[in-house]
Design an enzyme around this catalytic site. Sequence first.
Site, PDB file in Angstrom:
ATOM      1  N   SER A  71      24.724  77.964 124.130  1.00 44.05           N
ATOM      2  CA  SER A  71      24.162  77.138 123.057  1.00 44.05           C
ATOM      3  C   SER A  71      25.141  77.056 121.887  1.00 44.05           C
ATOM      4  CB  SER A  71      22.797  77.701 122.632  1.00 44.05           C
ATOM      5  OG  SER A  71      22.084  76.794 121.834  1.00 44.05           O
ATOM      6  N   ASP A  79      17.180  69.600 129.180  1.00 44.39           N
ATOM      7  CA  ASP A  79      17.822  70.005 127.931  1.00 44.39           C
ATOM      8  C   ASP A  79      18.291  68.756 127.185  1.00 44.39           C
ATOM      9  OD1 ASP A  79      19.405  71.032 125.879  1.00 44.39           O
ATOM     10  OD2 ASP A  79      20.491  72.427 127.174  1.00 44.39           O
ATOM     11  N   HIS A 127      16.841  74.057 128.044  1.00 46.02           N
ATOM     12  CA  HIS A 127      17.898  74.768 127.331  1.00 46.02           C
ATOM     13  C   HIS A 127      17.691  76.281 127.497  1.00 46.02           C
ATOM     14  CE1 HIS A 127      21.040  74.785 124.224  1.00 46.02           C
ATOM     15  NE2 HIS A 127      20.419  75.812 123.682  1.00 46.02           N
TER      16      HIS A 127
END
Length: 346
Positions: free
Chosen positions: A192, A287, A317
Amino acid sequence: MGDIENGRAAPSDFVDERADGPGVIRISEDDPATPFYRLLSKLRAPVAMRDMMMAPVRACYRGEGLAIDPAELPPGAAQLYPQVLVTTLAVSSDAGPIRCECFTPPGDGPMPMMLYVHGGGFVVGRSEDTAYVTSRIAAENNVIVVSVNYRWAPEWPFPAGLDDCMAVLRWMRDRGADIGGDASRILVCGDSAGGNLAAALPLRGREERISILATALLCPVTDFHFEKFPSYERLAPTGVVIDASFMGFARGAYLTKSQQWRDPWASPALGDLNGYPRTLLISGTADPLVDDNRAFAEKLTAAGVKVTHFIGEAMPHGFYFFPGVLKEADAAFAAILRFIAIALQS
């Protein structure tokens, strides 16, 4: 190896604990608006909107106030990977010592090393949060994983966190042998926001002639103009793990000026990707960032970079975070295993 490289470093000394960053709100008594601010302080606390927003975000991220039944949780990293030795390093930098957790699998060195950068939207997160990921990578790939605790925004905006990652990367190059590592075989990985920092490291490291063997990016942000991607416009408004509201706040906390969105150290997809290391991307079709990741893979390929892109169908995600929950997570770690094996043979 030693638990702490600098034995004098106390927890309060680590850079990620510093509360004196340029993003901290300071009100001067000489400010003509001080009487207004003083009145505001009696009506609300904290006074600054950014501080008001950060307190609950960080508390909720840590699960404060939740009654959690341990029986409902998957096993922890220490239980799953007892053979992985976890120690603490204090890596010196211009900003102060940087706390890192070092995940060392059994075996004789020197071993390849991986710098791991945790996620959290640049504003939350610790190496402890990703211990399952780093322990599994260390155990399955026989690499020493150094997980860095960098400074958070908004107290420490761009490029403070990247500076910390670079300091640890330099240390691995210069002192990696101290932990049994092979400085000629360094990989970087991040998830991320940490994937963003990891993706920027080859571009910044190029200027210092630091060789990075390969890069593994788990659901990264590679271009801060994320609204231009169809998957973001379609999925971010009601996203579960990340959404448009949080992404906008995280971007504003980390990048305080809009021109920074175009800086390759912030948006690696906009940089010169020639000579970029072999790269693995892990994404999920649920995501909002999946199209960002697809576009980055295409740009890397166009620059002659060897790219592998694993995409988990219907995966959100961060779908790889918990053991035994999703079979797609195991498939993602299998992709990492194959990728690292090929990278180490090259």
